[in-house]
Design a protein around this motif. Sequence first.
Motif, PDB file in Angstrom:
ATOM      1  N   THR A 106      16.100  20.857  15.113  1.00  0.00           N
ATOM      2  CA  THR A 106      17.351  21.555  15.411  1.00  0.00           C
ATOM      3  C   THR A 106      17.864  22.323  14.201  1.00  0.00           C
ATOM      4  N   SER A 107      17.672  21.739  13.017  1.00  0.00           N
ATOM      5  CA  SER A 107      18.129  22.411  11.795  1.00  0.00           C
ATOM      6  C   SER A 107      17.072  23.356  11.229  1.00  0.00           C
ATOM      7  N   GLN A 108      15.951  23.485  11.932  1.00  0.00           N
ATOM      8  CA  GLN A 108      14.839  24.341  11.526  1.00  0.00           C
ATOM      9  C   GLN A 108      14.387  24.036  10.091  1.00  0.00           C
ATOM     10  N   THR A 109      14.266  22.745   9.832  1.00  0.00           N
ATOM     11  CA  THR A 109      13.837  22.282   8.514  1.00  0.00           C
ATOM     12  C   THR A 109      12.317  22.173   8.469  1.00  0.00           C
ATOM     13  N   TYR A 110      11.717  22.816   7.491  1.00  0.00           N
ATOM     14  CA  TYR A 110      10.271  22.761   7.304  1.00  0.00           C
ATOM     15  C   TYR A 110       9.979  21.887   6.090  1.00  0.00           C
ATOM     16  N   LEU A 111       9.136  20.896   6.273  1.00  0.00           N
ATOM     17  CA  LEU A 111       8.737  20.022   5.171  1.00  0.00           C
ATOM     18  C   LEU A 111       7.403  20.476   4.605  1.00  0.00           C
ATOM     19  N   LYS A 112       7.302  20.496   3.292  1.00  0.00           N
ATOM     20  CA  LYS A 112       6.070  20.911   2.623  1.00  0.00           C
ATOM     21  C   LYS A 112       5.078  19.756   2.490  1.00  0.00           C
ATOM     22  N   TYR A 113       5.433  18.620   3.023  1.00  0.00           N
ATOM     23  CA  TYR A 113       4.557  17.455   2.927  1.00  0.00           C
ATOM     24  C   TYR A 113       4.370  16.847   4.312  1.00  0.00           C
ATOM     25  N   SER A 114       3.362  16.017   4.440  1.00  0.00           N
ATOM     26  CA  SER A 114       3.085  15.355   5.710  1.00  0.00           C
ATOM     27  C   SER A 114       4.056  14.198   5.905  1.00  0.00           C
ATOM     28  N   LEU A 115       4.618  14.106   7.101  1.00  0.00           N
ATOM     29  CA  LEU A 115       5.545  13.032   7.439  1.00  0.00           C
ATOM     30  C   LEU A 115       4.951  12.230   8.605  1.00  0.00           C
ATOM     31  N   LYS A 116       4.713  10.957   8.363  1.00  0.00           N
ATOM     32  CA  LYS A 116       4.187  10.075   9.403  1.00  0.00           C
ATOM     33  C   LYS A 116       5.298   9.110   9.820  1.00  0.00           C
ATOM     34  N   ILE A 117       5.525   8.973  11.117  1.00  0.00           N
ATOM     35  CA  ILE A 117       6.576   8.100  11.630  1.00  0.00           C
ATOM     36  C   ILE A 117       5.936   7.024  12.493  1.00  0.00           C
ATOM     37  N   ILE A 118       6.147   5.766  12.111  1.00  0.00           N
ATOM     38  CA  ILE A 118       5.560   4.637  12.827  1.00  0.00           C
ATOM     39  C   ILE A 118       6.690   3.794  13.413  1.00  0.00           C
ATOM     40  N   GLU A 119       6.744   3.742  14.727  1.00  0.00           N
ATOM     41  CA  GLU A 119       7.735   2.893  15.395  1.00  0.00           C
ATOM     42  C   GLU A 119       7.141   1.501  15.541  1.00  0.00           C
ATOM     43  N   ILE A 120       7.763   0.540  14.913  1.00  0.00           N
ATOM     44  CA  ILE A 120       7.149  -0.757  14.677  1.00  0.00           C
ATOM     45  C   ILE A 120       7.480  -1.782  15.758  1.00  0.00           C
ATOM     46  N   GLU A 121       6.686  -2.820  15.773  1.00  0.00           N
ATOM     47  CA  GLU A 121       6.970  -4.057  16.486  1.00  0.00           C
ATOM     48  C   GLU A 121       6.810  -5.192  15.478  1.00  0.00           C
ATOM     49  N   GLU A 122       7.081  -6.408  15.915  1.00  0.00           N
ATOM     50  CA  GLU A 122       6.981  -7.539  15.001  1.00  0.00           C
ATOM     51  C   GLU A 122       5.537  -7.750  14.539  1.00  0.00           C
ATOM     52  N   GLY A 123       5.399  -8.224  13.314  1.00  0.00           N
ATOM     53  CA  GLY A 123       4.081  -8.511  12.768  1.00  0.00           C
ATOM     54  C   GLY A 123       3.834  -7.758  11.477  1.00  0.00           C
ATOM     55  N   VAL A 124       2.577  -7.718  11.061  1.00  0.00           N
ATOM     56  CA  VAL A 124       2.210  -6.967   9.848  1.00  0.00           C
ATOM     57  C   VAL A 124       2.215  -5.483  10.184  1.00  0.00           C
ATOM     58  N   ILE A 125       3.024  -4.711   9.466  1.00  0.00           N
ATOM     59  CA  ILE A 125       3.129  -3.277   9.746  1.00  0.00           C
ATOM     60  C   ILE A 125       2.459  -2.431   8.666  1.00  0.00           C
ATOM     61  N   PHE A 126       2.116  -3.070   7.537  1.00  0.00           N
ATOM     62  CA  PHE A 126       1.410  -2.346   6.473  1.00  0.00           C
ATOM     63  C   PHE A 126       0.636  -3.351   5.639  1.00  0.00           C
ATOM     64  N   GLU A 127      -0.577  -2.957   5.246  1.00  0.00           N
ATOM     65  CA  GLU A 127      -1.356  -3.772   4.311  1.00  0.00           C
ATOM     66  C   GLU A 127      -2.347  -2.884   3.588  1.00  0.00           C
ATOM     67  N   ASP A 128      -2.435  -3.082   2.268  1.00  0.00           N
ATOM     68  CA  ASP A 128      -3.509  -2.471   1.484  1.00  0.00           C
ATOM     69  C   ASP A 128      -4.014  -3.530   0.516  1.00  0.00           C
ATOM     70  N   ASP A 129      -4.690  -3.124  -0.551  1.00  0.00           N
ATOM     71  CA  ASP A 129      -5.282  -4.118  -1.436  1.00  0.00           C
ATOM     72  C   ASP A 129      -4.267  -4.797  -2.344  1.00  0.00           C
ATOM     73  N   ALA A 130      -3.000  -4.337  -2.323  1.00  0.00           N
ATOM     74  CA  ALA A 130      -1.996  -4.904  -3.222  1.00  0.00           C
ATOM     75  C   ALA A 130      -0.784  -5.494  -2.507  1.00  0.00           C
ATOM     76  N   PHE A 131      -0.442  -4.983  -1.317  1.00  0.00           N
ATOM     77  CA  PHE A 131       0.790  -5.410  -0.646  1.00  0.00           C
ATOM     78  C   PHE A 131       0.581  -5.637   0.843  1.00  0.00           C
ATOM     79  N   ILE A 132       1.402  -6.527   1.385  1.00  0.00           N
ATOM     80  CA  ILE A 132       1.537  -6.720   2.826  1.00  0.00           C
ATOM     81  C   ILE A 132       3.020  -6.607   3.157  1.00  0.00           C
ATOM     82  N   VAL A 133       3.344  -5.914   4.240  1.00  0.00           N
ATOM     83  CA  VAL A 133       4.725  -5.855   4.727  1.00  0.00           C
ATOM     84  C   VAL A 133       4.752  -6.379   6.156  1.00  0.00           C
ATOM     85  N   GLU A 134       5.570  -7.402   6.368  1.00  0.00           N
ATOM     86  CA  GLU A 134       5.745  -7.975   7.692  1.00  0.00           C
ATOM     87  C   GLU A 134       7.149  -7.658   8.202  1.00  0.00           C
ATOM     88  N   ALA A 135       7.304  -7.549   9.510  1.00  0.00           N
ATOM     89  CA  ALA A 135       8.596  -7.271  10.122  1.00  0.00           C
ATOM     90  C   ALA A 135       8.888  -8.300  11.203  1.00  0.00           C
TER      91      ALA A 135
END
Length: 307
Positions: A106-135
């Motif tokens: 609506t505001s005609q905003t252009y982002l110069k970077y990639s934006l990823k949007i993840i609509e979450i549910e309960e459980g592990v929502i992110f993990e890599d070799d250093a961190f885990i995020v649970e919700a």
Amino acid sequence: MEVFFLGTGAGMPAKLRNVTSIALKLLEERGTIWLFDCGEATQHQVLHTSIKPRRIEKIFITHLHGDHIYGLPGLLSSRSFQGGESEVTLYGPKGLKDYVEISLSTSQTYLKYSLKIIEIEEGVIFEDDAFIVEAKLLEHGIPSYGYRIIEKDRPGTLLADKLLKAGINPGPIYKKIKNGEPIELENGEIIESARFLGPKQKGRIIAILGDTRYCDAAIQLALDADLLVHEATFSSGEESLAYEYFHSTTVQAAKVAEKAGVRKLCLTHISSRYDRTDWMRLVEEARESFPVTVIAEDFKEIHLPLR
């Protein structure tokens, strides 16, 4: 690793407390910053700090009430203007994608970077070799999540003196040993890296909760945490009011910390009905049950040392 409070008030901005936003500074660990909630004027708060928006890598939204999300479109837009080019990932409840995409469109905003949007549910929502995020879902008037950030254990310190005594000179092999890989020497001998590493460094745990009544999910998210960030919208004695409005009191936050066995409790989301002269009283109410309690203030930073 530092937890930095950009906004610590409840409901609407006040002179002494802006609405909710918390930065987890992981500059040593990964060179980035994670944001938890983005209330109105969060980007204005950032201007008074050393935080660089281009370093923001992830934004975790607890729930879609305005005092937790109204600053999001502006921050995302400004990050683009300020040279942010790396990808940003948003995590949050269902409806977050529509809110962000409609606002930017609506505001005609252009982002110069990639934006990823993840609509979450309960459980592990992110993990890599250093961190885990649970919700986990908490108890609020609309879906509200709490987040448990777990830093994985790090390899122990490289025992360089022991390596030299064993005739293993510095070089690329040291990196392999540090990574815990088995090593074959020039003479064909296989050595286990664990022989040349100190004890593992225990990872840290942080629980950052959205708005909530006192509930078991909060305790589960906070188990054995180094830091629990828990809302305390109301003072002791206001339990009925807190329950009616789906919030918690200082004493209820302390009860969660006590049951979860956390190392430190930080109270936030403080109602504007309590002015500066009341803040110490709020802390003392919680300390009666949980002595290691502090209260968040805008621009307060909590350092989390390795265990």
